[in-house]
Design an enzyme around this catalytic site. Sequence first.
Site, PDB file in Angstrom:
ATOM      1  N   SER A  29      -2.411  46.362 -16.631  1.00  0.00           N
ATOM      2  CA  SER A  29      -3.797  45.924 -16.796  1.00  0.00           C
ATOM      3  C   SER A  29      -3.822  44.642 -17.625  1.00  0.00           C
ATOM      4  CB  SER A  29      -4.625  47.030 -17.447  1.00  0.00           C
ATOM      5  OG  SER A  29      -5.998  46.717 -17.379  1.00  0.00           O
ATOM      6  N   ASN A  30      -4.943  44.315 -18.220  1.00  0.00           N
ATOM      7  CA  ASN A  30      -5.053  43.112 -19.054  1.00  0.00           C
ATOM      8  C   ASN A  30      -6.037  43.375 -20.187  1.00  0.00           C
ATOM      9  OD1 ASN A  30      -7.809  42.366 -18.167  1.00  0.00           O
ATOM     10  ND2 ASN A  30      -6.815  42.108 -16.180  1.00  0.00           N
TER      11      ASN A  30
END
Length: 223
Positions: A29-30
């Site tokens: 993810s980020n």
Amino acid sequence: APTQSLKGKKVTITAGPTREALDPVRYLSNHSSGKMGFAIAAAAARAGADVTLIAGPVRLDTPAGVQRVDVVSTNDMLKAAEQAADDCDLFIAAAAVVDFRPAVIATQKIKKEDGNDSDALTLVKNPDIVATIAARVERRPFVVGFAAETEKVVEHAAQKLARKNLDMIIANDVSNPEGGFNSDRNEVMVIDHSGQQPLPAALKTELAAELVALIAARAFPHN
Ligand code: C5P
């Protein structure tokens, strides 16, 4: 009271990160917080719109008067976006979509004991949600994207506007301390086919109201 610049309009907003599972316990993810997208959703609702907010995994409260759809993966976000866009006047893509996902999701936890000391992770490209909506011929809403850049901000954002067939793009320089992923503030450049307009540094909540007014004026000039 804010002007009702989006009264009667159906607006869909994507926000937050997406998340791609590797196995039952791990993901890619980020650091997107979702703050900008949620602030835009709140501002659009205050401007009279009927708002659908498609949210990746974030820790934020649903803004007043907004219908929220929670998703996790990019493909789930695409599915929700396609459905919402079928009955929508304005589509704003503020999500930080994960560009690649693991080619396979292991059904059991990947064990380091199972194989080599290094392991190759095979990734496949995710669909581009905003470009998919903007490529529509029928039931195509006015489409606004975001561009987070670190250099040649206007040039890169203008290329993205053209490549994804967007109507407008909101560019921000994420190397600028006045803004970016987890910040409460942001400073942007709004670019469309008629030119560019800077919006100076402000709280994301204030900037969202200005952006909504600007987008409404360009998307629905006869209102
Ligand atoms: O290509 P890039 O990720 O920089 O483009 C950013 C814009 O495209 C944002 O509006 C983002 O929400 C959207 N996007 C998308 N689906 C992707 C990648 C980006 O909707 N897979």
